[in-house]
Design a protein around this motif. Structure first.
Motif, PDB file in Angstrom:
ATOM      1  N   ASN B  52       0.600  -1.543  -0.269  1.00 49.40           N
ATOM      2  CA  ASN B  52      -0.069   0.484  -0.255  1.00 49.40           C
ATOM      3  C   ASN B  52       1.119   1.209   0.038  1.00 49.40           C
ATOM      4  O   ASN B  52       2.109   1.463   0.367  1.00 49.40           O
ATOM      5  N   MET B  53       0.357   2.476  -0.814  1.00 51.57           N
ATOM      6  CA  MET B  53       1.018   3.868  -0.422  1.00 51.57           C
ATOM      7  C   MET B  53       1.379   4.278   1.321  1.00 51.57           C
ATOM      8  O   MET B  53      -0.534   4.252   0.987  1.00 51.57           O
ATOM      9  N   GLU B  54       1.774   4.670   1.055  1.00 48.57           N
ATOM     10  CA  GLU B  54       1.913   5.190   2.744  1.00 48.57           C
ATOM     11  C   GLU B  54       2.456   6.551   3.274  1.00 48.57           C
ATOM     12  O   GLU B  54       3.126   6.727   1.962  1.00 48.57           O
ATOM     13  N   ILE B  55       1.511   7.320   3.313  1.00 48.47           N
ATOM     14  CA  ILE B  55       1.225   8.943   3.077  1.00 48.47           C
ATOM     15  C   ILE B  55       1.819   9.543   4.662  1.00 48.47           C
ATOM     16  O   ILE B  55       0.753   9.060   5.856  1.00 48.47           O
ATOM     17  N   ASN B  56       2.506  10.373   4.629  1.00 53.30           N
ATOM     18  CA  ASN B  56       2.846  11.281   6.018  1.00 53.30           C
ATOM     19  C   ASN B  56       2.441  13.129   5.996  1.00 53.30           C
ATOM     20  O   ASN B  56       3.709  13.339   4.730  1.00 53.30           O
ATOM     21  N   ALA B  57       2.262  13.451   6.893  1.00 54.49           N
ATOM     22  CA  ALA B  57       2.612  14.972   6.577  1.00 54.49           C
ATOM     23  C   ALA B  57       4.334  15.454   6.430  1.00 54.49           C
ATOM     24  O   ALA B  57       4.099  16.415   6.272  1.00 54.49           O
ATOM     25  N   GLY B  63       2.912  22.400   2.108  1.00 54.98           N
ATOM     26  CA  GLY B  63       1.551  22.056   2.205  1.00 54.98           C
ATOM     27  C   GLY B  63       1.227  20.586   0.904  1.00 54.98           C
ATOM     28  O   GLY B  63       0.391  20.931   0.822  1.00 54.98           O
ATOM     29  N   ARG B  64       2.408  20.885   0.099  1.00 52.22           N
ATOM     30  CA  ARG B  64       1.678  19.674  -0.711  1.00 52.22           C
ATOM     31  C   ARG B  64       2.521  17.954  -1.074  1.00 52.22           C
ATOM     32  O   ARG B  64       4.140  18.509  -0.522  1.00 52.22           O
ATOM     33  N   ILE B  65       1.879  17.646  -1.226  1.00 48.18           N
ATOM     34  CA  ILE B  65       2.690  16.510  -1.200  1.00 48.18           C
ATOM     35  C   ILE B  65       3.176  15.615  -2.796  1.00 48.18           C
ATOM     36  O   ILE B  65       1.555  15.110  -3.076  1.00 48.18           O
ATOM     37  N   TYR B  66       4.504  15.355  -2.747  1.00 52.89           N
ATOM     38  CA  TYR B  66       3.835  14.081  -4.389  1.00 52.89           C
ATOM     39  C   TYR B  66       4.613  12.972  -3.978  1.00 52.89           C
ATOM     40  O   TYR B  66       6.320  13.154  -3.866  1.00 52.89           O
ATOM     41  N   ILE B  67       4.316  11.603  -4.378  1.00 56.35           N
ATOM     42  CA  ILE B  67       4.829  10.572  -4.085  1.00 56.35           C
ATOM     43  C   ILE B  67       5.131   9.663  -5.843  1.00 56.35           C
ATOM     44  O   ILE B  67       4.257   9.907  -7.244  1.00 56.35           O
ATOM     45  N   TYR B 142       2.619  -8.970 -14.675  1.00 62.50           N
ATOM     46  CA  TYR B 142       3.010  -7.102 -14.797  1.00 62.50           C
ATOM     47  C   TYR B 142       3.198  -6.854 -13.576  1.00 62.50           C
ATOM     48  O   TYR B 142       2.013  -6.732 -12.103  1.00 62.50           O
ATOM     49  N   TYR B 143       3.752  -5.263 -13.737  1.00 62.37           N
ATOM     50  CA  TYR B 143       3.621  -4.629 -11.928  1.00 62.37           C
ATOM     51  C   TYR B 143       3.392  -3.352 -12.360  1.00 62.37           C
ATOM     52  O   TYR B 143       3.724  -2.689 -13.465  1.00 62.37           O
ATOM     53  N   PHE B 144       2.672  -2.587 -11.215  1.00 61.87           N
ATOM     54  CA  PHE B 144       2.204  -1.082 -11.141  1.00 61.87           C
ATOM     55  C   PHE B 144       2.705  -0.502 -10.252  1.00 61.87           C
ATOM     56  O   PHE B 144       2.693  -1.338  -8.576  1.00 61.87           O
ATOM     57  N   TRP B 145       2.950   1.028 -10.240  1.00 58.16           N
ATOM     58  CA  TRP B 145       3.651   1.236  -8.584  1.00 58.16           C
ATOM     59  C   TRP B 145       2.407   2.496  -9.225  1.00 58.16           C
ATOM     60  O   TRP B 145       2.580   3.628 -10.044  1.00 58.16           O
ATOM     61  N   ILE B 146       2.037   2.787  -7.272  1.00 58.29           N
ATOM     62  CA  ILE B 146       0.922   4.016  -7.908  1.00 58.29           C
ATOM     63  C   ILE B 146       1.780   4.989  -6.836  1.00 58.29           C
ATOM     64  O   ILE B 146       1.720   4.599  -5.534  1.00 58.29           O
ATOM     65  N   GLY B 147       1.614   6.183  -7.422  1.00 62.34           N
ATOM     66  CA  GLY B 147       2.187   7.390  -6.610  1.00 62.34           C
ATOM     67  C   GLY B 147       1.085   8.806  -6.915  1.00 62.34           C
ATOM     68  O   GLY B 147      -0.149   7.936  -7.552  1.00 62.34           O
ATOM     69  N   GLY B 148       1.253   9.649  -6.785  1.00 64.78           N
ATOM     70  CA  GLY B 148       0.083  10.729  -6.939  1.00 64.78           C
ATOM     71  C   GLY B 148       0.656  12.249  -6.380  1.00 64.78           C
ATOM     72  O   GLY B 148       1.623  12.127  -5.667  1.00 64.78           O
ATOM     73  N   ARG B 149      -0.117  12.882  -6.696  1.00 66.06           N
ATOM     74  CA  ARG B 149      -0.260  14.251  -5.699  1.00 66.06           C
ATOM     75  C   ARG B 149      -1.442  14.513  -4.973  1.00 66.06           C
ATOM     76  O   ARG B 149      -2.575  14.671  -4.820  1.00 66.06           O
ATOM     77  N   ILE B 150      -0.604  15.346  -3.318  1.00 65.54           N
ATOM     78  CA  ILE B 150      -2.216  15.743  -2.801  1.00 65.54           C
ATOM     79  C   ILE B 150      -1.747  17.313  -2.371  1.00 65.54           C
ATOM     80  O   ILE B 150      -0.835  17.344  -1.263  1.00 65.54           O
ATOM     81  N   ASP B 151      -2.972  17.978  -2.095  1.00 63.32           N
ATOM     82  CA  ASP B 151      -2.511  18.814  -1.574  1.00 63.32           C
ATOM     83  C   ASP B 151      -2.910  18.934   0.181  1.00 63.32           C
ATOM     84  O   ASP B 151      -4.675  18.874   0.161  1.00 63.32           O
ATOM     85  N   ILE B 152      -2.734  19.796   1.010  1.00 68.07           N
ATOM     86  CA  ILE B 152      -3.174  19.268   2.719  1.00 68.07           C
ATOM     87  C   ILE B 152      -2.900  20.709   3.278  1.00 68.07           C
ATOM     88  O   ILE B 152      -3.037  20.618   4.055  1.00 68.07           O
ATOM     89  N   ARG B 153      -2.990  21.835   2.177  1.00 64.27           N
ATOM     90  CA  ARG B 153      -2.766  22.898   3.347  1.00 64.27           C
ATOM     91  C   ARG B 153      -4.016  23.267   3.977  1.00 64.27           C
ATOM     92  O   ARG B 153      -4.093  23.893   4.700  1.00 64.27           O
ATOM     93  N   GLY B 158      -6.165  14.638  11.308  1.00 61.75           N
ATOM     94  CA  GLY B 158      -7.123  12.917  11.040  1.00 61.75           C
ATOM     95  C   GLY B 158      -6.175  12.369  10.635  1.00 61.75           C
ATOM     96  O   GLY B 158      -4.954  12.467  10.027  1.00 61.75           O
ATOM     97  N   SER B 159      -6.818  10.845  10.344  1.00 63.49           N
ATOM     98  CA  SER B 159      -5.869  10.065   9.992  1.00 63.49           C
ATOM     99  C   SER B 159      -7.378   9.774   7.936  1.00 63.49           C
ATOM    100  O   SER B 159      -8.637   9.252   8.454  1.00 63.49           O
TER     101      SER B 159
END
Lengths: 199, 171
Positions: B52-57, B63-67, B142-153, B158-159
């Protein structure tokens, strides 16, 4: 007198032999006997449901429609003036083995408007579900015109004009049972065509 | 007409009538075609979440997270197990809403998906949501990697949790 007896004996033996042969024959096609009829499976000569849906698994229902590219196509070429009767005999299941079967419902359509194969399908007439034979003129007569004169009987040196009609076979496979074993399921479809004698 | 000729004529007529019809001319024709379907076992198509993708603040920058799906070790990883060498296409929603599991609010996550036929994240190539045709390797993987962008400003504390769903279709 003695000579006559010998011929009579020969006649009786021949008559007995003929009786056996004649049993297997049917001589009712009259004047059309010289017109060939040719039925040909075109393309791959198969109805492969994987062409419609490459991966088939339990629970699937796969329908090949008349308009799909996956239909099986056959051509019928014969005397343009005659009617033909087409019979399609298909199994009710495709079978991997005796304990692994998938229900099969087939349909067929014909196109007898003298069109090329590429455009014949769009003008095809679907035979209603449940019928396994159809009689139709090898080349459809133009609507609104009087019936044509009787066809010229076959005679020496005469070649009757020919026409080609197309037959499309399609249908529905499934539902694939939940416990269906993986493998190649198959069945044979027999198609027969003959000039209609209206006996 | 003498008796002899009469008898000969009868014999000749009988012989003529007895000729096999099929040999004279084909007034009917038949042909057989094969109907077939290859059924696959359901287990032959499997989508496995490897990680699973793991993100923390703490990953946030301004204020932006990019994986990065291609480079970040925190990227999620999935694997398709299927028929060796077969072609397939995938589809997924590029944006997903992730919801706060302990309080109010939700955020939008913009996914980035990379894929490769071997387990080599660095060599993977971007896959957009459009239907792109991919191919499984010789082992049917076949393999996939999942990342992405999120704005947490503007995110409330919370979780957050959400799902990424990918659809695979053989072609």
């Amino acid at each position: 007198m003695n000579k006559s007896r010998r011929y009579l004996l020969g006649f009786l033996i021949l008559a007995l032999m003929q009786a056996v042969q004649a049993y297997a024959q049917r001589i009712s096609f009259g004047t059309y006997a010289t017109d060939d009829i040719v039925l040909t499976a075109l393309g791959t000569g198969e109805l492969n449901f994987n062409n419609k849906q490459p991966v088939i698994k339990s629970g699937d229902v796969i329908t090949i429609n008349l308009t799909d590219n996956s239909t099986a196509v056959l051509s019928v070429t014969g005397n343009r003036h005659l009617d033909v009767t087409l019979t399609v005999e298909a199994p009710t299941v495709l079978e991997l083995d005796a304990s692994n079967t998938i229900p099969l419902v087939l349909r067929f359509a014909y196109s007898n408007q003298g069109l090329a194969e590429s455009s014949a399908k769009a003008a095809a007439v679907e035979v209603p579900l449940g019928f396994n034979s159809a009689t139709f003129p090898l080349q459809r007569r133009a609507p609104g015109t009087p019936p044509p004169p009787p066809p010229t009987p076959g005679h020496g040196g005469y070649t009757a004009p020919t026409a080609t009609a197309y037959v499309f076979i399609y249908g529905t496979l499934g539902t694939v049972p939940g416990n269906a074993a993986a493998g190649l399921y198959s069945g044979q479809i027999n198609i027969r065509v003959e000039y209609s004698t209206y006996d | 007409m003498s008796k002899k000729i009469q008898i000969l004529l009868i014999v000749f007529m009988l012989l003529a009538a007895g000729r096999p019809v099929e040999a004279a001319s084909p007034t009917s024709a038949s042909v057989s075609i094969q109907a077939s379907a290859t059924v696959m076992d359901k287990s032959e198509i499997e989508l496995i979440t490897v990680k699973n993708m793991e993100i923390n603040a703490s990953m946030a920058e301004e204020g932006r997270i990019y994986i990065s799906a291609q480079r970040n070790p925190h990227a999620g990883m999935m694997m398709i197990k299927g028929k060796a060498g077969s072609s397939f296409r995938i589809s997924f929603l590029p944006v997903a809403e992730i919801t706060n599991t302990v309080g109010k609010g939700s955020l939008f996550f913009q996914y980035e998906v990379y894929g490769y036929e071997n387990d080599n994240q660095g060599a993977s190539e971007p896959i957009d949501a459009a239907e792109r045709i991919l191919k499984m390797n010789k082992e049917g993987l076949y393999y996939f990697w999942i990342g992405g962008r999120i704005d947490i400003r503007k995110a409330r504390p919370g979780s957050y949790s959400g799902e990424f769903t990918i659809e695979v279709e053989y072609i």
